[in-house]
Design a protein around this motif. Structure first.
Motif, PDB file in Angstrom:
ATOM      1  N   ILE A  84       0.846  -1.189   0.000  1.00  0.00           N
ATOM      2  CA  ILE A  84       0.000   0.000   0.000  1.00  0.00           C
ATOM      3  C   ILE A  84       0.888   1.248   0.000  1.00  0.00           C
ATOM      4  CG2 ILE A  84      -1.691   1.346   1.316  1.00  0.00           C
ATOM      5  CD1 ILE A  84      -2.735  -1.297   2.433  1.00  0.00           C
ATOM      6  N   GLU A  88      -0.718   4.496  -0.705  1.00  0.00           N
ATOM      7  CA  GLU A  88      -1.579   5.671  -0.578  1.00  0.00           C
ATOM      8  C   GLU A  88      -2.326   5.634   0.749  1.00  0.00           C
ATOM      9  OE1 GLU A  88      -4.138   5.763  -3.925  1.00  0.00           O
ATOM     10  OE2 GLU A  88      -2.532   6.132  -5.381  1.00  0.00           O
ATOM     11  N   THR A 143      -6.011   4.474   0.686  1.00  0.00           N
ATOM     12  CA  THR A 143      -6.164   3.023   0.611  1.00  0.00           C
ATOM     13  C   THR A 143      -5.962   2.392   1.980  1.00  0.00           C
ATOM     14  OG1 THR A 143      -5.387   2.989  -1.678  1.00  0.00           O
ATOM     15  CG2 THR A 143      -5.271   0.913  -0.469  1.00  0.00           C
ATOM     16  N   ASN A 196      -9.008   2.897   4.273  1.00  0.00           N
ATOM     17  CA  ASN A 196     -10.307   2.448   3.764  1.00  0.00           C
ATOM     18  C   ASN A 196     -10.658   1.077   4.358  1.00  0.00           C
ATOM     19  OD1 ASN A 196     -12.513   1.576   2.299  1.00  0.00           O
ATOM     20  ND2 ASN A 196     -11.664   2.142   0.308  1.00  0.00           N
ATOM     21  N   ILE A 211     -10.757  -2.018   2.176  1.00  0.00           N
ATOM     22  CA  ILE A 211      -9.492  -2.602   1.744  1.00  0.00           C
ATOM     23  C   ILE A 211      -8.920  -3.401   2.911  1.00  0.00           C
ATOM     24  CG2 ILE A 211      -7.169  -2.167   0.861  1.00  0.00           C
ATOM     25  CD1 ILE A 211      -9.367  -1.398  -1.086  1.00  0.00           C
ATOM     26  N   LYS A 218      -6.224  -5.270   5.058  1.00  0.00           N
ATOM     27  CA  LYS A 218      -4.787  -5.226   5.293  1.00  0.00           C
ATOM     28  C   LYS A 218      -4.320  -6.519   5.962  1.00  0.00           C
ATOM     29  CE  LYS A 218      -6.551  -1.682   6.063  1.00  0.00           C
ATOM     30  NZ  LYS A 218      -7.775  -0.992   5.520  1.00  0.00           N
ATOM     31  N   GLU A 264      -1.999  -4.634   1.291  1.00  0.00           N
ATOM     32  CA  GLU A 264      -3.418  -4.948   1.125  1.00  0.00           C
ATOM     33  C   GLU A 264      -3.559  -6.366   0.590  1.00  0.00           C
ATOM     34  OE1 GLU A 264      -5.641  -3.460  -2.443  1.00  0.00           O
ATOM     35  OE2 GLU A 264      -3.914  -2.100  -2.620  1.00  0.00           O
ATOM     36  N   ILE A 294      -7.996  -3.719  -8.537  1.00  0.00           N
ATOM     37  CA  ILE A 294      -9.194  -2.900  -8.660  1.00  0.00           C
ATOM     38  C   ILE A 294     -10.401  -3.797  -8.455  1.00  0.00           C
ATOM     39  CG2 ILE A 294     -10.569  -1.455 -10.194  1.00  0.00           C
ATOM     40  CD1 ILE A 294      -7.989  -0.543 -11.503  1.00  0.00           C
ATOM     41  N   ASP A 330     -16.527   2.421  -7.322  1.00  0.00           N
ATOM     42  CA  ASP A 330     -15.456   1.614  -7.907  1.00  0.00           C
ATOM     43  C   ASP A 330     -15.704   1.317  -9.383  1.00  0.00           C
ATOM     44  OD1 ASP A 330     -14.218   1.510  -5.449  1.00  0.00           O
ATOM     45  OD2 ASP A 330     -15.100  -0.431  -4.909  1.00  0.00           O
TER      46      ASP A 330
END
Length: 247
Positions: A123, A125, A128, A131, A134, A136, A167, A218, A225
């Motif tokens: 990761i 960002e 991200t 979120n 997402i 981890k 992620e 993605i 999304d």
């Protein structure tokens, strides 16, 4: 095997949303077939609409007969009537899976000790990382998963510690017996709390080998999304060679 639930909580009917010239689930199915890595590719669904969407375009689909909490439970039911040594679970809402990702995932099964494997990506960002949609994860020194969470892990108390965050890219591979055994285990407490099926393996002492990828992950998880996926679709198609694989 591609688990495909019709009535998703955060984005109902997302797999039947139009993405370019196909539905999301057809992109996932067609791109998985195009890798050429598998003897068979099946969509496993709880709904006749998705079943028909795949079969009327020449694909293979099977309807699960039970209500399941996770995609692994859904395909675990299906493979009891199908043959196979290593089963790969490609999430129905991740249409941009690549040949390289899947090939690298399958490679680790040359080690007979590996029972379950999955993908992770670093990761970079903050959005991200923060979120909760997402997932981890933390790994040990041999890239076996220690824990998965929707929260930020590890928590960085010292900004100078140089922590790396990953992620989870939701593609799994399992030996057949490991998956069937998974479906017979009760849901783990952390699994219920986080709504993350992979925690059932860890709770029962089953290692998950993580394979790092640098490719974009993605996922069609919420309505926003889909717009991101629309922008990425031409790039994804451009990266594929004439055999449908990434160069």
């Amino acid at each position: 095997m591609i688990p495909a639930r019709y009535a998703a909580t955060r984005f109902p009917f997302k797999l039947m949303q139009q993405l370019g010239d196909k539905t999301v689930i057809r992109h996932t199915y067609d791109n998985t077939v195009a890798t050429g890595l598998f003897d068979e590719v099946w969509v496993v669904t709880d709904d006749d609409i998705i079943l028909e969407e795949i079969t009327r375009h020449g694909g293979q689909a099977i309807k699960s007969s039970k209500s399941h909490e996770s995609g692994s439970d859904r395909i675990g039911e299906a493979i009891e009537t199908l043959e196979g040594d290593v089963i790969v679970n490609v999430q129905g809402d991740e249409p941009f899976i690549s040949y390289r990702q899947l090939a690298n995932l399958l490679e680790v099964f040359k080690d007979e000790n590996v029972q379950v494997a999955s993908l992770m990506k670093e990761i970079t960002e903050t959005a991200t990382l923060e979120n909760p949609n997402i997932v981890k994860l933390l790994t040990d020194a041999k890239n076996n998963a220690l824990y998965f969470s929707r929260s930020v892990i590890p928590y960085v108390r010292d900004a100078g510690a140089g922590a790396i965050h990953y992620e989870h890219v939701g593609v799994y591979a399992y030996r057949r017996d490991a998956l069937i055994n998974f479906t017979r285990l009760p849901a783990a407490p952390a699994e219920k709390a986080e709504m993350l099926e992979q925690l059932r393996y860890l709770y029962n002492g089953i290692k998950i080998k993580m394979v790092e990828t640098t490719e974009a992950a993605i996922k069609i998880d919420v309505p926003g999304d889909l717009a991101i996926a629309e922008k990425y679709l031409p790039l994804y198609n451009a990266k594929k060679n004439q055999h449908g694989k990434f160069i």
